[in-house]
Structures are given as structure tokens and as C-alpha cells.
Design a protein around this motif. Structure first.
Motif, PDB file in Angstrom:
ATOM      1  N   SER A   1       0.859  -1.186   0.000  1.00  0.00           N
ATOM      2  CA  SER A   1       0.000   0.000   0.000  1.00  0.00           C
ATOM      3  C   SER A   1       0.893   1.233   0.000  1.00  0.00           C
ATOM      4  CB  SER A   1      -0.922   0.017   1.223  1.00  0.00           C
ATOM      5  OG  SER A   1      -0.179   0.110   2.426  1.00  0.00           O
TER       6      SER A   1
ATOM      7  N   SER B   1       0.279   4.254   1.087  1.00  0.00           N
ATOM      8  CA  SER B   1       0.164   5.078   2.288  1.00  0.00           C
ATOM      9  C   SER B   1      -0.725   4.353   3.278  1.00  0.00           C
ATOM     10  CB  SER B   1      -0.420   6.459   1.948  1.00  0.00           C
ATOM     11  OG  SER B   1      -1.737   6.327   1.427  1.00  0.00           O
TER      12      SER B   1
ATOM     13  N   SER C   1      -3.421   5.377   4.465  1.00  0.00           N
ATOM     14  CA  SER C   1      -4.832   5.527   4.112  1.00  0.00           C
ATOM     15  C   SER C   1      -5.320   4.378   3.239  1.00  0.00           C
ATOM     16  CB  SER C   1      -5.045   6.859   3.384  1.00  0.00           C
ATOM     17  OG  SER C   1      -4.264   6.914   2.191  1.00  0.00           O
ATOM     18  N   ASP C   2      -4.399   3.669   2.576  1.00  0.00           N
ATOM     19  CA  ASP C   2      -4.748   2.518   1.747  1.00  0.00           C
ATOM     20  C   ASP C   2      -4.460   1.191   2.441  1.00  0.00           C
ATOM     21  OD1 ASP C   2      -5.364   4.413  -0.138  1.00  0.00           O
ATOM     22  OD2 ASP C   2      -3.525   4.142  -1.301  1.00  0.00           O
TER      23      ASP C   2
ATOM     24  N   GLU D   1      -1.592   2.054  14.727  1.00  0.00           N
ATOM     25  CA  GLU D   1      -2.304   2.951  13.831  1.00  0.00           C
ATOM     26  C   GLU D   1      -3.676   2.415  13.441  1.00  0.00           C
ATOM     27  OE1 GLU D   1      -1.460   5.966  12.594  1.00  0.00           O
ATOM     28  OE2 GLU D   1       0.315   6.025  13.874  1.00  0.00           O
ATOM     29  N   MET D   2      -3.777   1.094  13.234  1.00  0.00           N
ATOM     30  CA  MET D   2      -5.001   0.499  12.689  1.00  0.00           C
ATOM     31  C   MET D   2      -5.748  -0.388  13.671  1.00  0.00           C
ATOM     32  SD  MET D   2      -3.546  -0.615   8.950  1.00  0.00           S
ATOM     33  CE  MET D   2      -5.096  -1.439   8.591  1.00  0.00           C
TER      34      MET D   2
ATOM     35  N   HIS E   1       2.903  -1.997   4.487  1.00  0.00           N
ATOM     36  CA  HIS E   1       2.086  -0.800   4.594  1.00  0.00           C
ATOM     37  C   HIS E   1       2.948   0.448   4.400  1.00  0.00           C
ATOM     38  CE1 HIS E   1      -1.404  -3.025   5.831  1.00  0.00           C
ATOM     39  NE2 HIS E   1      -0.786  -3.535   6.877  1.00  0.00           N
TER      40      HIS E   1
ATOM     41  N   GLU F   1      -4.883  -0.436  -4.066  1.00  0.00           N
ATOM     42  CA  GLU F   1      -5.513   0.833  -3.724  1.00  0.00           C
ATOM     43  C   GLU F   1      -7.016   0.631  -3.629  1.00  0.00           C
ATOM     44  OE1 GLU F   1      -2.759   4.106  -5.969  1.00  0.00           O
ATOM     45  OE2 GLU F   1      -3.918   2.746  -7.242  1.00  0.00           O
TER      46      GLU F   1
END
Length: 305
Positions: free
Chosen positions: A72, A74, A76-77, A113-114, A194, A210
């Protein structure tokens, strides 16, 4: 023992590289391993997508005895990359390409982060959450050691290894060692990178994933609804494969059929046309109690000093 094995593999990689630069034959150990792997490659198992263009680009499908890097661009993806990885495992289970539990080796920074994987969401990909072993090592070296052990044991149908960005401690020598373990065990290792950049590795296939908007869905009255929640859609770019040029595909994962479909109609979805905030299109209710009171006359006072 683990450090001795790592040192031996690094020495082996350096000797092989020097031999290639000097134009000499590979060392005996390298030649033996290459011969052994060549004997196995004739019957290597592959995971077909049942999409002709994609399967042709992958020479018949995704190999299941090597490293497949899923990248990914970024954070965000990162959700899309994770979802696509789970889709591959769900497709393996649907095709009965492999059986048994799955090992998920999480990255500490990514987990911060996730968050950790959600069992309810994992079941949507056709994977029983009770068959997933989740590990969260503190150091990348421990994660690599755990991935090697998982591949050597052949106890897991697939192993997902999360890596944040492009750490220096995970280079070509480390990826090559994992590739040898995966080839010898005949098990896939999905390297989930990531927010990372393209770099040289021993992965046989590297995919850039994406997110894409969901496609339109038919309503009972025959109309089409766009911009709503639907099946996951991924934009996939083959960055590294046997195909000489990068190819891009738009895949939709059907949660019910456990199957990928080629999403051809790009222009139908109206997800990107919706405003960010829909409150402006709603009429203002009249005589509501929480209406702001009108301001009176504003009087300017003289300054005290």
C-alpha cells in the motif's frame, strides 16, 4: 541457533552474488538448492482468479509456494491492502487449495495505527476467526524468525507478515531467506507492506493495492443505486511479475460467492460525485427551540485607558 542460521544465509547470498559478478558457476550449495527447486517447480500449485487477463499475466495464477508482496502506498490505503490479503486467503479456502489455520504476524507500529484484526470482519471473507493465530512481536527480527519457523513447520495454510515501510533490517538477504523457506515448504507467505516503496526483494509477485468505490447495485424497482455500501473493490497493479510491463486491474470481491470479478464499468459509480457533507441539501426546520437568538444592537464602549 537462529542467529547462526541467519549468518549462514547471508554468507550464502554474498557468495552467490560474487559468483554471478565474476561470471563463475554458482557455489555447490546454491546449485544444489536451485536444482532441488527446479525439480519442484514443474508441479507448483497456483491460485487461479478465473479472470483470463489476470491469470495470463501471472502465468496461470498466483503461485502458492513463494512470497507475494502486497503493498500500500500510504496508511490511508492500508485497509484495502489488508482486505485484499484476506480475500486471497478466503479464495484459497473456497477453492480448497489449502486447509488448516492461518498465522497473522502483526507489526507493532501498524497495530498502533489500525488496531488489531476484527473477528467479525474476518468472517466476511469466508475465514473462521477461530483458525487464525495472531502474533505481535516487538521487534522485526523476532517477526522474521517467527515467519521462518511457521513456514518450516508447514502447520499453516498461509502466513501474513506485516511490515511497516522499508526497514533496513529487512532487506534482500532476509527476503531471500524467507523465499527459500516458502519454496521448500510449499506454503505461501503474503508480505503485507504498509506505506512502503518499491524495493528489490525475493518476492515472486508484487502487487500495489488501492481502494476503489463500490459499484452500483440494482434496486427492486429496476433502478441503480450508486455511492452506497457494496462489495469491496480494489485497484490492483502488478508491479513485479513475469509480465514485462505493469498491468492494472479493478477487482470486485464478492463476499457471498467468495470470488473475484473484473469490474469493467468504471463510470457508473457516483461515489466520488457526492459532497463531503450532505447537511446543506436538507431543509431547515421551522420554529425549533434550539434556534439561535437574533443579535441586538452592538454598542462600542470607549476604551478605559
Amino acid at each position: 541457533m537462529a542467529h547462526a542460521a541467519a549468518a549462514q544465509e547471508k554468507l550464502f547470498a554474498l557468495r552467490e552474488q560474487i559468483a554471478r559478478l565474476e561470471g563463475r558457476s554458482l557455489p555447490a550449495m546454491a546449485a544444489a538448492k536451485m536444482e532441488n527447486f527446479a525439480a519442484r517447480s514443474g508441479g507448483e500449485e497456483k491460485l487461479s482468479f478465473d479472470i483470463a487477463a489476470l491469470d495470463d499475466a501471472l502465468s496461470g495464477g498466483l503461485p502458492l509456494d513463494c512470497i507475494t508482496e502486497i503493498r500500500s502506498g500510504s496508511f490511508s490505503d492500508a485497509g484495502a491492502a489488508t482486505g485484499f490479503s484476506l480475500s486471497l486467503v478466503g479464495l484459497m479456502k473456497a477453492r480448497k487449495a489449502a486447509t488448516g489455520p492461518m498465522l497473522w504476524i502483526a507489526d507493532g507500529f501498524t497495530a498502533g495505527e489500525m488496531g488489531i484484526p476484527y473477528a467479525g470482519g474476518i468472517r466476511q471473507f469466508g475465514i473462521d476467526s477461530r483458525t487464525i493465530f495472531h502474533a505481535s512481536p516487538r521487534r522485526l527480527e523476532d517477526a522474521l524468525w517467527l515467519a521462518e519457523g511457521a513456514l518450516e513447520s508447514k502447520a499453516f495454510m498461509a502466513t501474513i507478515l506485516e511490515v511497516h515501510a522499508n526497514p533496513k533490517s529487512f532487506g534482500l538477504a532476509e527476503s531471500r531467506r524467507l523465499s527459500l523457506r516458502a519454496k521448500a515448504a510449499g506454503r505461501p507467505l503474503f508480505l503485507l507492506r504498509h506505506a512502503g516503496k518499491e524495493e528489490t526483494s525475493s518476492a515472486s509477485v508484487r502487487l500495489l493495492v488501492e481502494p476503489a468505490p463500490a459499484l452500483e447495485r440494482p434496486l427492486p424497482d429496476g433502478s441503480m443505486l450508486g455511492g452506497s455500501i457494496g462489495h469491496p473493490v480494489f485497484n490492483i497493479t502488478l508491479e513485479k511479475s513475469r509480465n514485462p510491463a505493469p498491468l492494472s486491474f479493478r477487482l470486485e470481491w464478492n463476499l457471498h460467492d467468495r470470488q473475484f470479478h473484473l469490474a469493467r464499468d468504471r463510470g457508473k459509480s457516483s461515489f466520488h460525485k457526492l459532497p463531503a457533507h450532505l447537511g446543506a441539501s436538507l431543509s431547515v426546520s421551522a420554529d425549533r427551540q434550539d434556534r439561535a437568538k437574533a443579535l441586538g444592537d452592538v454598542v462600542a464602549f470607549e476604551r478605559a485607558s
